[in-house]
Every structure is written in structure tokens, then in C-alpha cells.
Write an enzyme that holds these catalytic residues in place. Structure first.
Site, short mmCIF file in Angstrom:
data_model
loop_
_atom_site.label_atom_id
_atom_site.label_comp_id
_atom_site.label_asym_id
_atom_site.label_seq_id
_atom_site.Cartn_x
_atom_site.Cartn_y
_atom_site.Cartn_z
N THR A 62 43.45 43.31 44.78
CA THR A 62 44.05 44.20 43.83
C THR A 62 44.06 44.75 44.42
OG1 THR A 62 42.86 42.34 42.35
CG2 THR A 62 43.38 44.93 41.85
N SER A 91 41.08 37.95 47.39
CA SER A 91 39.96 37.80 47.95
C SER A 91 39.17 36.85 47.99
CB SER A 91 39.03 38.53 48.58
OG SER A 91 38.45 38.65 47.51
N THR A 119 38.01 42.64 44.89
CA THR A 119 36.94 42.32 45.17
C THR A 119 35.57 41.24 45.09
OG1 THR A 119 37.51 42.52 42.29
CG2 THR A 119 37.60 45.22 43.71
N ASP A 120 36.48 40.35 45.01
CA ASP A 120 35.85 38.67 44.60
C ASP A 120 34.92 38.10 45.79
OD1 ASP A 120 37.06 38.66 41.96
OD2 ASP A 120 38.82 36.86 42.95
N1 ASP Z 1 40.98 38.88 42.96
C1 ASP Z 1 41.73 39.98 43.65
C2 ASP Z 1 40.38 39.85 44.77
O1 ASP Z 1 39.33 39.76 45.31
C3 ASP Z 1 40.58 40.84 42.43
C4 ASP Z 1 40.39 42.22 43.15
O2 ASP Z 1 39.92 42.34 44.72
O3 ASP Z 1 39.71 42.80 42.03
O4 ASP Z 1 41.65 39.84 45.97
#
Ligand code: ASP
Length: 337
Positions: A13, A61, A94-95
Site C-alpha cells: 500500500t 504483499s 502490511t499483510d
Molecule cells: N494488501 C496490502 C499489502 O499487504 C496492504 C498494505 O500494504 O497495507 O500489500
């Protein structure tokens, strides 16, 4: 000219784009290159020629896989071995951030700082959080005494074994469980440090693990050649009866992590299936599904435990241990489980 800081981009993100500046969820992750992320930051205080950038991957991610992990580990190991490199910062979604952080920690146990950072809002948001998180990560990377793998988000710094994403939306989406003091009742539990106005306030020791017997680059070469053993996670809950375990054993799984209730407890029917799986040569590990605290050893447990690791990190530890057991035991891929 100071030592180099390497920025490795992997997507997430923090590199996300949305058609609306007000849209915090309907964006596409992994769109903006690491050079552009860096160009948006006020970096004058670092002086000229400090940064090396590399786009290792560009993905959401949630889709992280072994191929990207191997490539990332190779690049991290390469830069760690360069005398003029002071630290590495990795931008990441973050995932699965906690998995990548633990993977790099368990595999490389770096002495130099390897700081992972992220964002909960896309780069196109009206008020994105990524730029401040990157500035905090850079402040941490050059902070005297900083060492090992850490995660920086929303001003808090977490260790690779403790960090866990605990919220799907808010800016401080991570917790370090009970690894450190409970800072705010709204979350943000268990950080090892804070980054406050560009300064690091350390609350406990950095998470460096003892380095393995094999230099990092040799380890990563082994990893690139290794077959990743299939390890799956099953969960204990009301009515868990072991059907999934039997199906996975029939499918040839090499290891199973059971996400247990409470202090490592497992439904008796699921436990029976797991004990049978062990008798058939499948490695089994217990890891609690509780997000805080650690499992304490119990007298009547039939299944080995991975205390201090959540189920997805126990899976990584078990995969690395299984790979290690396929090698010369003096050339360990990661700390044993
Ligand atoms: N779906 C995103 C990822 O993990 C979520 C994020 O980065 O906050 O790439």
C-alpha cells in the site's frame, strides 16, 4: 560522504495508487516505484549520494511467495556484505510484513539494521502515512546502535518475533503483543522503540539473533537451491475433527502447524489426527492463536511447541528447519525448532 543506505522496494500500500485521494481501501497496491517514493521525501539532512535503491518486487504483499522471498534475501545478503552499506530499508505491504520480517531475521540474523516499513493508506491519499513511515525507518536505520531486523509503522518499532498485524484499517495496525510496555490503550502494544520527531527512543534491546555458522550469502545460495517443504497451518476450534489434517497428510505435507486455543490446547479429535500424522513422519508444531502472551510448557502436551511465535511465523521456522534437516547439519539454514 556517509555510508550507504539501501532502499529495497517490494510494493504494498505504501506504493499504492487510487483514483480518489479520499479512497483508503479501493486502491491498487504496488504501483509506484521505490525511486518515486524516495523522491517525495525531504532527505537533505542525509547529505548527497547516500542512497542506493532497488525494486526487488512490486506486489500486494497478500501475494508474497517463496520466489520473492529468495530474491529479497539474496539482495539483503548482498548489501549486508558490502562494507560501505550502513543499513537496509525495505518497503513492504502490511499483510505479510510480519512473515517477511521473521523470515529475514531467522535466515540472516543481520548485525546491521534491516528496517521494514509500510503504509496503511495509498501514496495517493489526501494524507498518506507512507512518507512519515519511510522517514522514521530512515531515522532508525542510521540511529547509533540500531541492529537486526525491525518493523517501523506509525512511529512504533517492533521486533521480528513479536510483530503482528492486528488491525485491518487503522494507521497503527501493528502490535508487538506483550513484548514491551502497553503504550496506548488504542493498540500499539509491545514496541521495542519509538521514533519521535526523527529520534529513536529505545525501550529494550535490539532483536539480533546469533549469526549462523555459514556466511549470509552462502545461506541464501542454499535457500535458492532448496526445495521449500510444504508446511500448512490448521486451527483448533470447536468441532475441529482432524479431517483437514488427514487430507493434508494424504496430499504429502511435510509439516503442520496447529494454531491452538489458549495455552497450546488442541481439540482432542484434532490432536489424535496430529499425533497420527507425526507417527507418519510429518513434523508438527503448536503455536497459540492468542495474539498476546506466550505458551507456557504443560506436562500433558503430546505435540511439540513453538513458544513465542504466532502460527504463520512457526510455519516459517518449521519450513527452514525442514530445509536445514535436508542439509549437512553444520550448515544450518536457520535456528532450529
Ligand atoms: N494488501 C496490502 C499489502 O499487504 C496492504 C498494505 O500494504 O497495507 O500489500
Amino acid at each position: 560522504m556517509g555510508q550507504k543506505i539501501v532502499i529495497l522496494g517490494t510494493g504494498g500500500t505504501i506504493a499504492g495508487q487510487s483514483s480518489s485521494a479520499l479512497d483508503h481501501t479501493g486502491y491498487t497496491a504496488g504501483q509506484i516505484g521505490v525511486n518515486d517514493l524516495l523522491a517525495a521525501l525531504p532527505l537533505e539532512s542525509f547529505g548527497p549520494g547516500r542512497f542506493i535503491t532497488e525494486q526487488v518486487a512490486q506486489l500486494d504483499s497478500k501475494d508474497m511467495g517463496f520466489d520473492v522471498w529468495v530474491k529479497l534475501a539474496q539482495r539483503v545478503a548482498h548489501y549486508l556484505s558490502q562494507a560501505d552499506v550502513q543499513a537496509i530499508v525495505i518497503t513492504h505491504g502490511t499483510d505479510t510484513l510480519e512473515e517477511t520480517a521473521y523470515f529475514l531475521h531467522a535466515l540472516l540474523a543481520p548485525g546491521k539494521p534491516v528496517v521494514l516499513t509500510c503504509a496503511m493508506r495509498p501514496a495517493t491519499a489526501l494524507v498518506p502515512d507512507g512518507p512519515q513511515n519511510m522517514m522514521d525507518a530512515l531515522a532508525l536505520a542510521v540511529s547509533p546502535g540500531a541492529a537486526g531486523v525491525s518493523v517501523v509503522c506509525a512511529g512504533a518499532v517492533y521486533g521480528p518475533e513479536d510483530v503482528q498485524k492486528v488491525h485491518p484499517y487503522r494507521l497503527n495496525a501493528f502490535s508487538g503483543g506483550d513484548a514491551g510496555p502497553m503504550a496506548y490503550s488504542g493498540g500499539d502494544a509491545g514496541p521495542m522503540a519509538y521514533v519521535e520527531d526523527g529520534r529513536v527512543r529505545l525501550l529494550r534491546a535490539w532483536s539480533t539473533a546469533p549469526a549462523g555458522q555459514v556466511p549470509a550469502e552462502a545461506l541464501v545460495t542454499q535457500l535458492a537451491d532448496a526445495v521449500w517443504p510444504r508446511v500448512e497451518v490448521v486451527m483448533s476450534y470447536a468441532g475441529a475433527d482432524g479431517l483437514a489434517v488427514r487430507a493434508l497428510v494424504d496430499a504429502g505435507v511435510r509439516g503442520l502447524v496447529v494454531a491452538t486455543t489458549g495455552n497450546g490446547t488442541v481439540h482432542q479429535d484434532l490432536e489424535a489426527a496430529l499425533v497420527l500424522a507425526m507417527q507418519q513422519g510429518v513434523r508438527v508444531l503448536r503455536a497459540t492463536r492468542c495474539t498476546e502472551g506466550r505458551m507456557l510448557p504443560g506436562a500433558d502436551q503430546h505435540l511439540p511447541a513453538a513458544p513465542g511465535l504466532n502460527p504463520v511465523k512457526a510455519r516459517i521456522a518449521l519450513m527452514l528447519a525442514l530445509m536445514r534437516s535436508n542439509q549437512d547439519s553444520s550448515r544450518s539454514i536457520a535456528a532450529g525448532v
